[in-house]
Design a protein around this motif. Sequence first.
Motif, mmCIF file in Angstrom:
data_model
loop_
_atom_site.group_PDB
_atom_site.id
_atom_site.type_symbol
_atom_site.label_atom_id
_atom_site.label_comp_id
_atom_site.label_asym_id
_atom_site.label_seq_id
_atom_site.Cartn_x
_atom_site.Cartn_y
_atom_site.Cartn_z
ATOM 1 N N GLY A 51 56.456 12.478 67.673
ATOM 2 C CA GLY A 51 57.642 12.740 68.490
ATOM 3 C C GLY A 51 57.290 13.460 69.773
ATOM 4 N N ASN A 52 58.142 13.282 70.800
ATOM 5 C CA ASN A 52 57.963 13.942 72.086
ATOM 6 C C ASN A 52 56.590 13.644 72.681
ATOM 7 O OD1 ASN A 52 58.885 15.592 74.221
ATOM 8 N ND2 ASN A 52 57.916 17.399 73.331
ATOM 9 N N LYS A 53 56.110 12.393 72.459
ATOM 10 C CA LYS A 53 54.800 11.955 72.975
ATOM 11 C C LYS A 53 53.679 12.883 72.495
ATOM 12 C CE LYS A 53 57.350 9.925 76.724
ATOM 13 N NZ LYS A 53 57.821 10.043 78.104
ATOM 14 N N ILE A 54 53.729 13.133 71.208
ATOM 15 C CA ILE A 54 52.891 14.055 70.427
ATOM 16 C C ILE A 54 53.234 15.502 70.796
ATOM 17 C CG2 ILE A 54 50.617 14.740 69.666
ATOM 18 C CD1 ILE A 54 51.445 11.845 68.845
ATOM 19 N N LEU A 73 50.802 14.175 75.756
ATOM 20 C CA LEU A 73 50.790 13.172 76.827
ATOM 21 C C LEU A 73 52.211 12.952 77.324
ATOM 22 C CD1 LEU A 73 48.270 10.542 75.352
ATOM 23 C CD2 LEU A 73 47.817 12.303 77.087
ATOM 24 N N PRO A 74 52.729 13.865 78.150
ATOM 25 C CA PRO A 74 54.124 13.741 78.594
ATOM 26 C C PRO A 74 54.414 12.454 79.352
ATOM 27 C CG PRO A 74 52.945 15.441 79.841
ATOM 28 C CD PRO A 74 52.073 15.064 78.694
ATOM 29 N N GLY A 75 53.393 11.817 79.928
ATOM 30 C CA GLY A 75 53.580 10.547 80.621
ATOM 31 C C GLY A 75 53.380 9.336 79.727
ATOM 32 N N GLY A 76 53.126 9.563 78.438
ATOM 33 C CA GLY A 76 52.859 8.465 77.519
ATOM 34 C C GLY A 76 51.412 8.019 77.575
ATOM 35 N N SER A 77 51.106 6.940 76.873
ATOM 36 C CA SER A 77 49.752 6.422 76.770
ATOM 37 C C SER A 77 49.497 5.302 77.774
ATOM 38 C CB SER A 77 49.502 5.886 75.359
ATOM 39 O OG SER A 77 48.283 5.181 75.281
ATOM 40 N N SER A 78 48.243 5.154 78.167
ATOM 41 C CA SER A 78 47.851 4.061 79.053
ATOM 42 C C SER A 78 47.670 2.745 78.313
ATOM 43 C CB SER A 78 46.543 4.415 79.771
ATOM 44 O OG SER A 78 45.498 4.632 78.828
ATOM 45 N N ILE A 79 47.766 2.753 76.986
ATOM 46 C CA ILE A 79 47.621 1.528 76.199
ATOM 47 C C ILE A 79 48.811 0.605 76.485
ATOM 48 C CG2 ILE A 79 47.547 0.577 73.861
ATOM 49 C CD1 ILE A 79 46.169 3.186 72.995
ATOM 50 N N ASP A 80 48.533 -0.630 76.818
ATOM 51 C CA ASP A 80 49.564 -1.572 77.244
ATOM 52 C C ASP A 80 50.185 -2.277 76.037
ATOM 53 O OD1 ASP A 80 51.237 -3.120 78.759
ATOM 54 O OD2 ASP A 80 49.690 -4.562 79.362
ATOM 55 N N ALA A 82 54.025 -2.103 73.501
ATOM 56 C CA ALA A 82 55.323 -1.491 73.240
ATOM 57 C C ALA A 82 55.133 -0.257 72.375
ATOM 58 C CB ALA A 82 56.235 -2.494 72.539
ATOM 59 N N GLY A 83 55.831 0.804 72.704
ATOM 60 C CA GLY A 83 55.685 2.055 71.981
ATOM 61 C C GLY A 83 54.751 3.039 72.643
ATOM 62 N N ASN A 84 54.224 2.700 73.831
ATOM 63 C CA ASN A 84 53.269 3.612 74.473
ATOM 64 C C ASN A 84 53.936 4.844 75.093
ATOM 65 O OD1 ASN A 84 54.409 2.514 76.774
ATOM 66 N ND2 ASN A 84 52.495 1.645 77.570
ATOM 67 N N ASP A 85 55.270 4.902 74.975
ATOM 68 C CA ASP A 85 55.972 6.123 75.379
ATOM 69 C C ASP A 85 56.601 6.820 74.164
ATOM 70 O OD1 ASP A 85 57.887 4.222 74.834
ATOM 71 O OD2 ASP A 85 59.099 4.614 76.611
ATOM 72 N N ASP A 86 56.197 6.392 72.969
ATOM 73 C CA ASP A 86 56.723 6.982 71.727
ATOM 74 C C ASP A 86 55.569 7.016 70.724
ATOM 75 O OD1 ASP A 86 58.292 7.909 69.652
ATOM 76 O OD2 ASP A 86 59.079 5.915 69.159
ATOM 77 N N LEU A 87 54.747 8.036 70.802
ATOM 78 C CA LEU A 87 53.464 8.054 70.101
ATOM 79 C C LEU A 87 53.592 8.670 68.714
ATOM 80 C CD1 LEU A 87 51.365 9.246 73.173
ATOM 81 C CD2 LEU A 87 52.074 6.921 72.553
ATOM 82 N N TRP A 88 52.773 8.160 67.791
ATOM 83 C CA TRP A 88 52.904 8.515 66.380
ATOM 84 C C TRP A 88 51.641 9.172 65.838
ATOM 85 C CZ3 TRP A 88 54.646 3.351 63.620
ATOM 86 C CH2 TRP A 88 55.875 2.914 64.154
ATOM 87 N N ALA A 89 51.822 9.815 64.683
ATOM 88 C CA ALA A 89 50.774 10.130 63.723
ATOM 89 C C ALA A 89 49.503 10.716 64.338
ATOM 90 C CB ALA A 89 50.426 8.870 62.923
ATOM 91 N N PRO A 90 49.573 11.894 64.942
ATOM 92 C CA PRO A 90 48.362 12.484 65.532
ATOM 93 C C PRO A 90 47.344 12.917 64.495
ATOM 94 C CG PRO A 90 50.143 14.078 65.511
ATOM 95 C CD PRO A 90 50.748 12.772 65.072
ATOM 96 N N ASP A 91 46.091 12.915 64.896
ATOM 97 C CA ASP A 91 44.988 13.423 64.075
ATOM 98 C C ASP A 91 44.125 14.299 64.970
ATOM 99 O OD1 ASP A 91 43.191 13.570 61.763
ATOM 100 O OD2 ASP A 91 41.832 12.368 62.984
ATOM 101 N N ALA A 92 44.165 15.605 64.741
ATOM 102 C CA ALA A 92 43.460 16.561 65.591
ATOM 103 C C ALA A 92 42.119 16.928 64.986
ATOM 104 C CB ALA A 92 44.313 17.815 65.777
ATOM 105 N N GLN A 93 41.056 16.857 65.793
ATOM 106 C CA GLN A 93 39.701 17.135 65.344
ATOM 107 C C GLN A 93 38.934 17.858 66.453
ATOM 108 O OE1 GLN A 93 38.764 16.364 62.257
ATOM 109 N NE2 GLN A 93 40.489 15.037 61.700
ATOM 110 N N VAL A 94 37.823 18.472 66.072
ATOM 111 C CA VAL A 94 36.907 19.070 67.041
ATOM 112 C C VAL A 94 35.623 18.246 67.019
ATOM 113 C CG1 VAL A 94 35.725 21.142 67.821
ATOM 114 C CG2 VAL A 94 37.866 21.345 66.536
#
Length: 320
Positions: A51-54, A73-80, A82-94
């Motif tokens: 939600g909220n572009k992660i 990513l408040p501007g959404g994703s560069s991936i072309d 549908a849904g590139n302005d509504d991003l899902w399921a983050p996975d945070a790593q170092v």
Amino acid sequence: MHFSSVLSTALWVGFVHGYGAPGACSGACNIHDPSLVQRESDGVYFRFSTGNKISYASSSSIEGPWTAIGSVLPGGSSIDLAGNDDLWAPDAQVVNGVYYVYYSVSTFGVQDSAIGLATSDSMDADSWTDHGSTGIKSSSGSSYNAIDGNLFNDGGSYYMTFGSFWQDIFQAPMNGDATSVASSSYNVAFDPAGTHAVEGPYLYKNGNYYYLFFSAGICCGYDSSRPAAGEEYKIKVCRSSSATGGFVDANGVACTDGGGTVVLESHDNVYGPGGQGIFTDPSLGPVLYYHYVDTNIGYGDGQKLFGWNAIDFSSGWPVV
């Protein structure tokens, strides 16, 4: 079956229904699909969610108070797609001292999907750089749906485990800096029954075993259409001596043949726990975190809460 396997299964059965209540949470606790990481410089916790572009938030403790920061990513994703302005399921790593957040671009129920990557050196607001697609993608007719990615570092070799429904959970080797896929994917979990309702994998090593956690069942829309009892989201696990396959449940059933031992399911006022990850807390040890709905509050997707419980691996299987 070896005696040690019989013993560990017996221990598991003895614990299976004694679920603890979720740990405390204060502040910004309404979330979906959480992912946790700590900043190396000061130990601050950061929690990312759908939600909220992660969305992401920070806290000095896993209990909170969680303070919302904003969007990765408040501007959404560069991936072309549908849904590139509504991003899902983050996975945070170092990865090599840099903070990575993998995200999914898709729309609900379709296979036109891809897993993307954003990075930051600090996790501060407005510090994220979008790198676009990792090369893990799917389209209509693919064996999998390329969402719900989770990166695992096995002694310097990186693997992305991912998938949702269709033929369920797949894995692919990544390149040396974990920015793009390196070779073909392969299936590591599949439920042949019904709608193949398996998704959201998370790989975690404890001792000599690699544990493949995943969510199974119906995830969403409980306020409008509650599933039959037992068909709602729950968290399951299989384990292997290898990071790349051979996962079985506590009864020895292959994860690629419907195997999966329940780790956490609906209980008391907790309903439909899932969207999980595992975090090694410096004071609590291994922690299972997830989202759930509190039946005393409501069943709406927007009412889902951040939940967590310490895990005990002493039987050889994770017990909440």
